[in-house]
Motif scaffolding. Structure first.
Motif, mmCIF file in Angstrom:
data_model
loop_
_atom_site.group_PDB
_atom_site.id
_atom_site.type_symbol
_atom_site.label_atom_id
_atom_site.label_comp_id
_atom_site.label_asym_id
_atom_site.label_seq_id
_atom_site.Cartn_x
_atom_site.Cartn_y
_atom_site.Cartn_z
ATOM 1 N N VAL A 391 33.089 73.761 37.482
ATOM 2 C CA VAL A 391 34.301 74.586 37.425
ATOM 3 C C VAL A 391 34.118 75.915 38.149
ATOM 4 C CG1 VAL A 391 35.150 73.522 35.312
ATOM 5 C CG2 VAL A 391 33.599 75.478 35.161
ATOM 6 N N VAL A 392 32.884 76.292 38.446
ATOM 7 C CA VAL A 392 32.609 77.501 39.218
ATOM 8 C C VAL A 392 31.591 77.137 40.291
ATOM 9 C CG1 VAL A 392 31.701 79.862 39.207
ATOM 10 C CG2 VAL A 392 33.054 79.032 37.265
ATOM 11 N N GLY A 393 31.953 77.364 41.555
ATOM 12 C CA GLY A 393 31.059 77.055 42.663
ATOM 13 C C GLY A 393 31.285 75.717 43.294
ATOM 14 N N GLN A 394 32.335 74.979 42.848
ATOM 15 C CA GLN A 394 32.560 73.633 43.394
ATOM 16 C C GLN A 394 32.965 73.654 44.859
ATOM 17 O OE1 GLN A 394 34.387 75.098 41.157
ATOM 18 N NE2 GLN A 394 36.576 74.881 41.554
ATOM 19 N N ASP A 395 33.511 74.774 45.322
ATOM 20 C CA ASP A 395 33.920 74.860 46.719
ATOM 21 C C ASP A 395 32.772 75.234 47.656
ATOM 22 O OD1 ASP A 395 36.560 74.188 46.174
ATOM 23 O OD2 ASP A 395 37.104 76.265 45.699
ATOM 24 N N PHE A 396 31.598 75.514 47.096
ATOM 25 C CA PHE A 396 30.447 75.912 47.905
ATOM 26 C C PHE A 396 29.368 74.842 47.966
ATOM 27 C CE2 PHE A 396 32.361 79.777 46.214
ATOM 28 C CZ PHE A 396 32.614 80.478 47.383
ATOM 29 N N VAL A 397 29.658 73.679 47.403
ATOM 30 C CA VAL A 397 28.687 72.582 47.420
ATOM 31 C C VAL A 397 29.400 71.318 47.866
ATOM 32 C CG1 VAL A 397 27.172 73.550 45.656
ATOM 33 C CG2 VAL A 397 29.101 72.122 44.973
ATOM 34 N N THR A 398 28.631 70.366 48.340
ATOM 35 C CA THR A 398 29.166 69.071 48.743
ATOM 36 C C THR A 398 28.368 67.975 48.074
ATOM 37 O OG1 THR A 398 27.750 69.060 50.701
ATOM 38 C CG2 THR A 398 29.976 69.925 50.969
ATOM 39 N N ALA A 399 28.840 66.738 48.218
ATOM 40 C CA ALA A 399 28.188 65.598 47.587
ATOM 41 C C ALA A 399 26.744 65.477 48.074
ATOM 42 C CB ALA A 399 28.959 64.319 47.880
ATOM 43 N N GLY A 400 25.821 65.273 47.115
ATOM 44 C CA GLY A 400 24.416 65.098 47.424
ATOM 45 C C GLY A 400 23.598 66.370 47.340
ATOM 46 N N VAL A 401 24.232 67.541 47.232
ATOM 47 C CA VAL A 401 23.501 68.809 47.148
ATOM 48 C C VAL A 401 22.930 68.965 45.749
ATOM 49 C CG1 VAL A 401 23.721 71.319 47.273
ATOM 50 C CG2 VAL A 401 24.893 69.867 48.933
ATOM 51 N N THR A 402 21.657 69.403 45.657
ATOM 52 C CA THR A 402 21.027 69.669 44.364
ATOM 53 C C THR A 402 21.479 71.028 43.850
ATOM 54 O OG1 THR A 402 19.085 68.379 45.008
ATOM 55 C CG2 THR A 402 18.835 69.897 43.148
ATOM 56 N N VAL A 403 21.836 71.088 42.555
ATOM 57 C CA VAL A 403 22.344 72.317 41.961
ATOM 58 C C VAL A 403 21.545 72.652 40.714
ATOM 59 C CG1 VAL A 403 24.676 72.027 42.853
ATOM 60 C CG2 VAL A 403 24.063 71.012 40.654
ATOM 61 N N ALA A 404 21.678 73.918 40.318
ATOM 62 C CA ALA A 404 21.099 74.385 39.060
ATOM 63 C C ALA A 404 22.261 74.735 38.142
ATOM 64 C CB ALA A 404 20.201 75.589 39.297
ATOM 65 N N PRO A 405 22.763 73.775 37.354
ATOM 66 C CA PRO A 405 23.994 74.011 36.589
ATOM 67 C C PRO A 405 23.760 74.831 35.326
ATOM 68 C CG PRO A 405 23.195 71.796 36.169
ATOM 69 C CD PRO A 405 22.269 72.383 37.199
ATOM 70 N N THR A 406 24.745 75.623 35.021
ATOM 71 C CA THR A 406 24.837 76.298 33.729
ATOM 72 C C THR A 406 26.008 75.654 32.998
ATOM 73 O OG1 THR A 406 24.000 78.367 34.652
ATOM 74 C CG2 THR A 406 25.217 78.484 32.555
ATOM 75 N N TYR A 407 25.760 75.113 31.810
ATOM 76 C CA TYR A 407 26.762 74.322 31.116
ATOM 77 C C TYR A 407 27.533 75.147 30.105
ATOM 78 C CZ TYR A 407 24.484 70.250 33.122
ATOM 79 O OH TYR A 407 23.967 69.334 34.000
ATOM 80 N N ARG A 408 28.802 74.731 29.930
ATOM 81 C CA ARG A 408 29.607 75.286 28.846
ATOM 82 C C ARG A 408 30.457 74.164 28.273
ATOM 83 N NH1 ARG A 408 34.105 78.877 32.203
ATOM 84 N NH2 ARG A 408 35.637 77.191 32.477
ATOM 85 N N GLU A 409 30.710 74.247 26.983
ATOM 86 C CA GLU A 409 31.481 73.207 26.326
ATOM 87 C C GLU A 409 32.979 73.434 26.549
ATOM 88 O OE1 GLU A 409 30.250 70.581 24.873
ATOM 89 O OE2 GLU A 409 28.185 71.244 25.218
ATOM 90 N N ALA A 410 33.704 72.328 26.555
ATOM 91 C CA ALA A 410 35.157 72.408 26.732
ATOM 92 C C ALA A 410 35.792 72.971 25.476
ATOM 93 C CB ALA A 410 35.738 71.020 27.034
ATOM 94 N N ILE A 411 36.793 73.857 25.671
ATOM 95 C CA ILE A 411 37.531 74.449 24.544
ATOM 96 C C ILE A 411 38.927 73.841 24.567
ATOM 97 C CG2 ILE A 411 38.431 76.563 23.537
ATOM 98 C CD1 ILE A 411 36.170 78.061 24.877
ATOM 99 N N GLN A 412 39.223 73.021 23.572
ATOM 100 C CA GLN A 412 40.528 72.318 23.552
ATOM 101 C C GLN A 412 41.519 73.157 22.753
ATOM 102 O OE1 GLN A 412 40.918 69.840 25.434
ATOM 103 N NE2 GLN A 412 38.810 69.358 25.912
#
Length: 412
Positions: A391-412
């Motif tokens: 949800v943050v940074g998706q426009d700066f990466v493409t398929a196959g790129v290795t990332v260091a994700p920071t996770y957050r839970e969905a708030i419904q």
């Protein structure tokens, strides 16, 4: 003097090449100098682990999303429409003799709308009834003539039989026998004439009865009434105006119940069923509910859409004919993810989707289908039951790129 523009053009071409075709390498190089992912190492004395940078990992924020069951409604744009509307017109020529009713007046079925001058129609009806009585009075006379003709035939047959026996014994002449035969034939002709007269009398009765019915129907046409209960959409014909066959007396519309009419795209038509519940929000902000009563089997040849009709109760007649409405028809539920609108992106082919993090911390692009748009996010389908959506940074990466994700839970 011309060397500098050539060098400038070469430098621009190199920069554009790197920016377009070597985007991932440049991003990895730019972030690898000052960011990384720590790897744990422990020295012999049990000291704290030390971070070892990974030059290929890109920091992003991912949302742990789980699919939920939602009521997947079919959303349409439509408008309200009167359940029934009819132009009440005259069927005969005459002058209006009733006071007009004004538009907006509520009328019940059978209420008088226009009354026409009878003129000489009452006299014509009386004359037709007199002719009917005259035709009926002739029927007994013709019936009696038929009975008389049958009696004469019986008498002629008796005389012929007697004469025939006498002739066989030689006591009657051939001439007398022929005369008896002629009497029989004359009696038979009398019966035929009497029967014809009886049929003529019956035809006269039927003709006179038809004339009476026509005169009565002509008088009935002088009173124009409301065919159903509803509202007058126009004033009735003015007093003294001349009505011709087809002249407008009044327009009556029925608004309770009222219809919502919309058009379903051919891609969604299989999800709509007759009898399904539906809701709508009018342009005025009023919300109503109803039921699907009709779904067209034939598509509009221009728009390739199918007409759908929904009936909605309207006892107070507050909903008017022709109001714009947003219609939602309930359909079979679906599994969907609720995501921020900003999470949606396009791939190089222009396909709508999201970028997710797989088990190896690599980016993967997954196409999605937009089901519903709300103020708090969008509901999409096409993802696995549980997905880590960037949800943050998706426009700066493409398929196959290795990332260091920071996770957050969905708030419904």
């Amino acid at each position: 003097m011309r060397t500098i523009p050539v060098l400038t053009a070469i430098v621009v071409m190199v920069v554009l090449y790197l920016a377009v075709f070597q985007r991932d390498a440049l991003l990895g190089f730019a972030r690898g100098a000052d960011s990384g992912v720590a790897t744990e190492t422990v020295d012999g004395d049990g000291a704290a682990p030390q971070a070892e940078p990974d030059s290929r990992a890109v920091g992003v924020v991912a949302l742990r999303s789980r699919a939920e069951a939602i009521n997947n409604a079919v959303i349409l744009r439509g408008q309200t429409q009167a359940a029934r509307q009819v132009d009440v017109r005259a069927e005969t020529s005459a002058t209006v003799i009733s006071e007009p009713r004004r538009k907006g007046t509520f009328v019940n079925k059978g209420d008088l709308l226009c009354e026409l001058d009878p003129g000489t129609r009452e006299a014509a009806l009386a004359e037709a009834r007199a002719r009917l009585n005259e035709a009926k009075s002739k029927q007994p006379e013709t019936a009696a003539r038929l009975e008389e003709a049958r009696a004469r035939l019986e008498e002629a047959m008796i005389n012929y039989t007697a004469t025939s026996k006498l002739s066989e014994d030689g006591f009657a002449s051939e001439t007398k026998l022929k005369s008896a035969m002629a009497s029989v034939r004359s009696a038979e002709a009398g019966i035929a004439a009497a029967e014809s007269g009886l049929e003529t009398a019956q035809s006269g009765i039927e003709s006179a009865a038809a004339a009476v019915a026509a005169a009565e129907r002509e008088i009935d046409r002088l009173t124009i009434t409301a065919p159903f209960e509803g509202l007058l959409e126009s004033d009735t014909a003015e007093l003294g105006s001349l009505m011709q066959p087809g002249s407008l007396c009044a327009t009556v519309i029925q608004l309770d119940p009222i219809k919502l009419v919309g058009f379903v795209p051919e891609t969604e038509v299989d999800r709509v069923q007759v009898g399904a519940q539906a809701g709508a929000e009018l342009v005025s902000g009023r919300r109503v509910t109803g039921q699907v009563v009709f779904l067209s089997r034939s598509a509009d040849p221009v728009t390739r859409t199918f007409q759908v009709e929904i009936t909605v109760p309207n006892p107070d007649l507050a909903i008017r004919d022709g109001q714009t409405a947003t219609i939602a028809i309930s359909a079979q539920g679906a599994q969907a993810h609720k995501l921020p609108q900003s999470a949606l992106t396009l791939n190089n082919e222009g396909t709508l989707g999201v970028r997710v993090v797989d088990g190896d911390n690599k980016v993967e692009f997954l196409p999605v289908t937009l089901l519903r748009d709300e103020t708090t996010g969008v509901w999409v389908s096409g993802l696995p039951e549980q997905s880590d959506v960037i949800v943050v940074g998706q426009d700066f990466v493409t398929a196959g790129v290795t990332v260091a994700p920071t996770y957050r839970e969905a708030i419904q």
